[in-house]
Enzyme design. Structure first.
Site, PDB file in Angstrom:
ATOM      1  N   SER A  80      30.643 -17.332 -27.823  1.00  0.00           N
ATOM      2  CA  SER A  80      30.527 -15.924 -27.444  1.00  0.00           C
ATOM      3  C   SER A  80      31.825 -15.199 -27.769  1.00  0.00           C
ATOM      4  O   SER A  80      32.841 -15.818 -28.108  1.00  0.00           O
ATOM      5  CB  SER A  80      30.194 -15.795 -25.958  1.00  0.00           C
ATOM      6  OG  SER A  80      31.215 -16.373 -25.177  1.00  0.00           O
ATOM      7  N   LYS A 104      25.953  -4.413 -31.122  1.00  0.00           N
ATOM      8  CA  LYS A 104      25.772  -5.644 -30.344  1.00  0.00           C
ATOM      9  C   LYS A 104      24.346  -5.579 -29.795  1.00  0.00           C
ATOM     10  O   LYS A 104      24.080  -4.989 -28.756  1.00  0.00           O
ATOM     11  CB  LYS A 104      26.792  -5.729 -29.208  1.00  0.00           C
ATOM     12  CG  LYS A 104      26.745  -7.050 -28.444  1.00  0.00           C
ATOM     13  CD  LYS A 104      27.867  -7.114 -27.393  1.00  0.00           C
ATOM     14  CE  LYS A 104      27.883  -8.458 -26.687  1.00  0.00           C
ATOM     15  NZ  LYS A 104      26.688  -8.653 -25.847  1.00  0.00           N
ATOM     16  N   ARG A 125      20.227 -20.132 -29.611  1.00  0.00           N
ATOM     17  CA  ARG A 125      21.651 -20.393 -29.422  1.00  0.00           C
ATOM     18  C   ARG A 125      21.897 -21.474 -28.369  1.00  0.00           C
ATOM     19  O   ARG A 125      22.835 -22.259 -28.462  1.00  0.00           O
ATOM     20  CB  ARG A 125      22.385 -19.109 -28.998  1.00  0.00           C
ATOM     21  CG  ARG A 125      23.897 -19.293 -29.007  1.00  0.00           C
ATOM     22  CD  ARG A 125      24.629 -18.062 -28.518  1.00  0.00           C
ATOM     23  NE  ARG A 125      24.467 -17.850 -27.089  1.00  0.00           N
ATOM     24  CZ  ARG A 125      25.275 -17.093 -26.350  1.00  0.00           C
ATOM     25  NH1 ARG A 125      26.282 -16.461 -26.916  1.00  0.00           N
ATOM     26  NH2 ARG A 125      25.066 -16.944 -25.064  1.00  0.00           N
ATOM     27  N   LYS A 298      32.256  -2.852 -25.107  1.00  0.00           N
ATOM     28  CA  LYS A 298      31.193  -2.382 -24.228  1.00  0.00           C
ATOM     29  C   LYS A 298      31.583  -1.024 -23.649  1.00  0.00           C
ATOM     30  O   LYS A 298      32.735  -0.795 -23.303  1.00  0.00           O
ATOM     31  CB  LYS A 298      30.933  -3.389 -23.104  1.00  0.00           C
ATOM     32  CG  LYS A 298      30.532  -4.777 -23.618  1.00  0.00           C
ATOM     33  CD  LYS A 298      29.970  -5.655 -22.520  1.00  0.00           C
ATOM     34  CE  LYS A 298      28.569  -5.256 -22.202  1.00  0.00           C
ATOM     35  NZ  LYS A 298      27.894  -6.213 -21.282  1.00  0.00           N
ATOM     36  N   CYS A 387      -3.582   3.773  -4.201  1.00  0.00           N
ATOM     37  CA  CYS A 387      -3.135   4.247  -5.513  1.00  0.00           C
ATOM     38  C   CYS A 387      -2.897   5.752  -5.467  1.00  0.00           C
ATOM     39  O   CYS A 387      -3.743   6.496  -4.947  1.00  0.00           O
ATOM     40  CB  CYS A 387      -4.184   3.908  -6.565  1.00  0.00           C
ATOM     41  SG  CYS A 387      -3.861   4.634  -8.192  1.00  0.00           S
ATOM     42  N   CYS A 414      -9.747   3.211 -12.559  1.00  0.00           N
ATOM     43  CA  CYS A 414      -8.683   4.179 -12.271  1.00  0.00           C
ATOM     44  C   CYS A 414      -8.279   4.911 -13.551  1.00  0.00           C
ATOM     45  O   CYS A 414      -8.104   4.291 -14.608  1.00  0.00           O
ATOM     46  CB  CYS A 414      -7.462   3.463 -11.683  1.00  0.00           C
ATOM     47  SG  CYS A 414      -6.061   4.554 -11.365  1.00  0.00           S
TER      48      CYS A 414
END
Length: 667
Positions: A80, A104, A125, A298, A387, A414
């Site tokens: 990694s 990524k 992996r 990131k 619902c 429904c």
């Protein structure tokens, strides 16, 4: 104090490892990426402060998928990458050397091997050193050709991903519950049935050429080499001089693609690597990272605190999903008021309460609003017993695969369960109603405005409410109404297609209408239905004599009109439309007597259907497979080694590009 820190480290290691195991193996999400990163960073800080690293620490090992099957050692370890959220650290790592920045991708890494141009194995992996051999699924994953032109030994690493659109479509149609596309991709590769895997629309995108016998030391040239082999490689950008301004500008460009949703696949950051692959191999291995192999960047998720106003339950397909509605906050330059809570399990994990609960919200990876934490709960979380669309009783269902608890409507009729059919109805191939997406249809269903096709043509009665809805406005509402009115005049074959009759695609609808007018066609089906009701017999092959229809398609057509509810809905819809007969007469003869097969992407026409329509309008035919009766195979990659190209070459059938076709047959 040190003992307290060690205790906290033990807790973090346990939580992170458990979450990683769920993340990489297709089970219910135990924490968000945001939470995982926070805990991981805290663990690294405590390891530095104490000088201690626990044996099972995730900072010292590769996260592992545990897909069952034949295990196989990797020829080249799949370690990694170290990560950063600071552009300054990225610039420092680059050392003023030329670098590449790419997506990524957020999926499951697969290592694909070829020998003398033939695919020999596909391996997950795993833990970076040993993975699971899933070669038997290779034909079910797009982007993995069985053959390439390169000779010798080739090893490629890439990511198996599922697009956002395919993810939403699968969840809607299947009713299965997955947290995100990566979760679905991971779970799909545990399946034994290759056809079931293929239905998930997994795409494999190579992100690095690990090994080739050719002498190519530039990472960029190695990726170009993969492109020439026919792979759809990861999007990337080179920086010759990676100073701070250049890096920030490049990252801003990628970020803009994410926020504007131009990229169809999920990503969780960017990858940075040196162009000089020889230099990249000179780094050392620290923990489970090779220091110069690459760096993951990131985004720093911007979080905001707010107050929950209510949990709204939204019904789509068979699942009723909770949505957090909260006091508006500004995130990533936009105002956010709502965020999906996914399912009952996620609500319980977060500790969601009632109105007044204090929550923290982010836009995960700059796109998806997400509740990441409850800072103070008020009241209790309750699950509705009926619902919100049809008011039938609800049922809590626990997934056998992931243990996730979701809420379902028990009513098979429904209106929300008709969402996919309604989406086909408004599609370009169907009634071609612009401005009404699947998400918009879901809103209309939940508001009670739509329960069947004909209701779409009564939406004008709600135009004032629509114009005041978030994300619409007067102009958007007016445009939708104009598009609905325009669709009232429709060709008969598009109307039939829009009804979602099983096995009745556009071609089938055209062929049925080549033998009958629409009214005669429906009347004949109704007549057959009446006879069948009286005798309780199976559908007869009344339309099977029509070219390429056959008994199965004929039976499905009759069975659809045999259903009294379908017939009543069709008749209510028909009253609101002006239906034009299908004119099948060619408008020219440029392709008269010729049969074409079309494969691959087209560039001049909008899509292959448009090219097919032109050929048919000029008296030609379009087949799906190459055979002795094929006149031409149209493929813009005339030199590819695809199965259709090979078959055409074996039969001596000319392979022409789209440009060749236009120069010869376009009038």
């Amino acid at each position: 104090m040190t003992d307290d820190k060690i205790t906290r480290m033990q807790q973090l290691v346990s939580e992170l490892n458990e979450a990683s195991d769920a993340y990489y193996n297709g089970r219910a999400e135990l924490m968000t990426d945001y939470e995982w990163d926070q805990r991981f960073d805290e663990l690294k800080r405590l390891e530095t402060e104490t000088g201690t690293t626990l044996p099972d620490s995730p900072t010292q090992k590769v996260s592992e998928d545990t897909i069952t099957g034949q295990k196989e050692a990797h020829e080249f370890a799949a370690l990694s990458l170290a990560k950063t959220k600071q552009t300054g650290e990225l610039v420092k790592w680059a050392e003023e050397r030329p670098i590449w920045i790419s997506w990524k991708l957020d999926g499951l890494t697969l290592v694909v091997t070829y020998d003398d141009g033939r695919l020999t194995k596909v391996v997950t992996r795993g833990n970076g050193h040993i993975g699971t051999n899933i070669t038997h699924l290779s034909r079910s994953i797009s982007g993995i050709p069985q053959e390439i032109s390169a000779k010798g030994h080739t090893v490629i690493r890439g990511e198996a991903v599922i697009s956002y659109d395919d993810f939403e479509r699968f969840v809607m149609e299947s009713g299965e519950d997955y947290a995100n596309p990566r979760n679905l991709a991971s779970g799909s590769l545990t399946l034994k049935d290759a056809d079931e895997v293929k239905a998930r629309h997994i795409q494999w995108i190579p992100f690095t050429l690990v090994y080739t016998e050719e002498d190519i030391t530039s990472w960029g040239e190695r990726m170009d080499w993969l492109d020439r082999q026919g792979f759809n490689t990861v999007e990337r950008q080179q920086l010759e001089h990676p100073d701070l301004s250049a890096v920030e500008a490049c990252i801003a460009g990628f970020t803009a693609e994410v926020t504007s949703k131009q990229n169809p696949y999920p990503v969780d950051g960017l990858v940075v690597c040196y162009d000089d692959t020889a230099y990249a191999q000179t780094g050392s291995v620290t923990g489970h990272h090779a220091t110069r192999a690459g760096l993951a960047f990131k985004w720093q998720d911007e979080a905001a605190d707010t107050i929950l106003k209510e949990v709204e339950w939204s019904c789509a397909a068979s699942t009723i999903s909770p949505v957090a509605v909260f006091q508006p906050v500004e995130l990533e330059g936009t105002t956010v008021k709502r965020a999906s809570l996914c399912n009952i399990s996620e609500c319980e994990r977060l500790g969601i309460g009632d109105a007044g609960t204090q929550i923290s919200v982010i836009k995960a990876n700059k796109i998806i609003p997400k509740v990441i934490a409850v800072t103070q709960s008020v009241g209790t979380f309750s699950v509705p017993g009926e619902c919100p669309v049809c008011h039938a009783p609800t049922q809590v269902v626990v997934s056998e695969a992931s243990g996730t608890k979701t809420l379902r409507c028990t009513n098979p009729d429904c209106a929300a369960k008709q969402l996919k059919k309604l989406a086909r109805f408004v599609s370009k191939e169907g009634m071609n109603i612009d401005g009404i997406s699947e998400q918009t249809l879901a809103k209309f269903i939940n508001l009670g405005w739509i329960s069947e096709y004909a209701d779409i043509y009564d939406l004008r009665s709600h135009i004032l409410e629509l114009s005041r809805m978030e994300g619409f406005g007067e102009k958007s509402a007016s445009n939708i109404m104009r598009s609905i009115d325009k669709s009232r005049e429709v060709e008969a074959h598009r109307l039939l297609f829009a009804l979602s009759i099983p096995l009745c695609g556009l071609d089938v609808c055209k062929r049925l209408l080549s033998a009958y007018s629409l009214d005669d066609l429906v009347n004949e089906a109704i007549k057959q239905s009446d006879d069948l009701f009286a005798t309780q017999a199976e559908p007869q092959d009344v339309f099977a004599h029509i070219n390429s229809i056959g008994p199965e398609k004929s039976a499905q057509f009759v069975q659809w009109f045999r259903n009294a509810q379908n017939l009543a809905r069709y008749r209510r819809l028909k009253e609101k439309l002006n239906i034009k007969a299908l004119d099948l007469a060619p408008t020219g003869n440029a392709c008269q007597g010729l049969t074409f097969v079309i494969t691959g992407d087209v560039h001049h026409y909008k899509n292959r259907n448009e090219l097919k329509a032109y050929i048919e309008s000029q008296g030609g035919k379009v087949a799906s497979a190459v055979s002795g009766s094929t006149s031409f195979l149209i493929n813009n990659d005339v030199t590819s080694t695809s199965g259709k190209n090979k078959k055409a070459q074996q039969l001596g059938i000319p392979i022409i590009s789209e440009d060749d076709f236009i120069s010869k047959y376009q009038q």
